[in-house]
Design a protein around this motif. Structure first.
Motif, PDB file in Angstrom:
ATOM      1  N   SER A  30      37.659  33.729  37.733  1.00 39.54           N
ATOM      2  CA  SER A  30      36.915  34.117  36.528  1.00 39.54           C
ATOM      3  C   SER A  30      36.432  35.560  36.629  1.00 39.54           C
ATOM      4  O   SER A  30      36.466  36.291  35.648  1.00 39.54           O
ATOM      5  CB  SER A  30      35.751  33.163  36.259  1.00 39.54           C
ATOM      6  N   GLN A  31      35.992  35.971  37.829  1.00 40.32           N
ATOM      7  CA  GLN A  31      35.610  37.380  38.019  1.00 40.32           C
ATOM      8  C   GLN A  31      36.816  38.286  37.799  1.00 40.32           C
ATOM      9  O   GLN A  31      36.718  39.311  37.138  1.00 40.32           O
ATOM     10  CB  GLN A  31      35.101  37.624  39.448  1.00 40.32           C
ATOM     11  N   TYR A  34      37.711  38.462  34.121  1.00 42.74           N
ATOM     12  CA  TYR A  34      36.669  39.199  33.393  1.00 42.74           C
ATOM     13  C   TYR A  34      36.907  40.696  33.520  1.00 42.74           C
ATOM     14  O   TYR A  34      36.931  41.419  32.528  1.00 42.74           O
ATOM     15  CB  TYR A  34      35.278  38.831  33.924  1.00 42.74           C
ATOM     16  N   TRP A  35      37.083  41.168  34.751  1.00 48.71           N
ATOM     17  CA  TRP A  35      37.271  42.598  34.969  1.00 48.71           C
ATOM     18  C   TRP A  35      38.624  43.085  34.466  1.00 48.71           C
ATOM     19  O   TRP A  35      38.742  44.207  33.979  1.00 48.71           O
ATOM     20  CB  TRP A  35      37.073  42.938  36.444  1.00 48.71           C
ATOM     21  N   LYS A  38      38.004  43.481  30.770  1.00 54.14           N
ATOM     22  CA  LYS A  38      37.063  44.577  30.530  1.00 54.14           C
ATOM     23  C   LYS A  38      37.737  45.936  30.736  1.00 54.14           C
ATOM     24  O   LYS A  38      37.590  46.831  29.916  1.00 54.14           O
ATOM     25  CB  LYS A  38      35.857  44.448  31.452  1.00 54.14           C
TER      26      LYS A  38
END
Length: 91
Positions: A30-31, A34-35, A38
């Protein structure tokens, strides 16, 4: 941001799946996603947005289509003020 740009590059160059790379590097998927999202969005932000000084009279619609499949249709002159922010959000 620079750290995550480097991590995304390392994963891509590793030849490993995202799941395997994340597990090896003790990073949650998930990290990672996300990045990835982004940084993909921020790397496509335009330096400037051209807004016409005069708008055609509506009901004529302004339609923008992106290669990713997004389609934006503006049918109201007052919504035109939001276009720069919306364009920055597109992948």
């Amino acid at each position: 941001m620079q750290l995550w740009q480097e991590r995304l590059k390392q994963q891509k160059n590793s030849g490993m799946t995202i799941a395997a790379w994340c597990e090896q590097n003790q990073i949650t998927q998930s990290q990672f996603y996300y990045w990835q999202k982004k940084l993909t969005v921020s790397s496509h932000e335009p330096d400037s947005v051209i807004v016409p000084l005069s708008m055609p009279s509506f009901p004529m619609a302004l339609v923008i289509e992106t290669p990713c499949g997004y389609r934006i249709s503006v049918n109201d002159a007052s919504a035109m003020a939001l276009m720069p922010q919306l364009i920055r959000c597109l992948p």
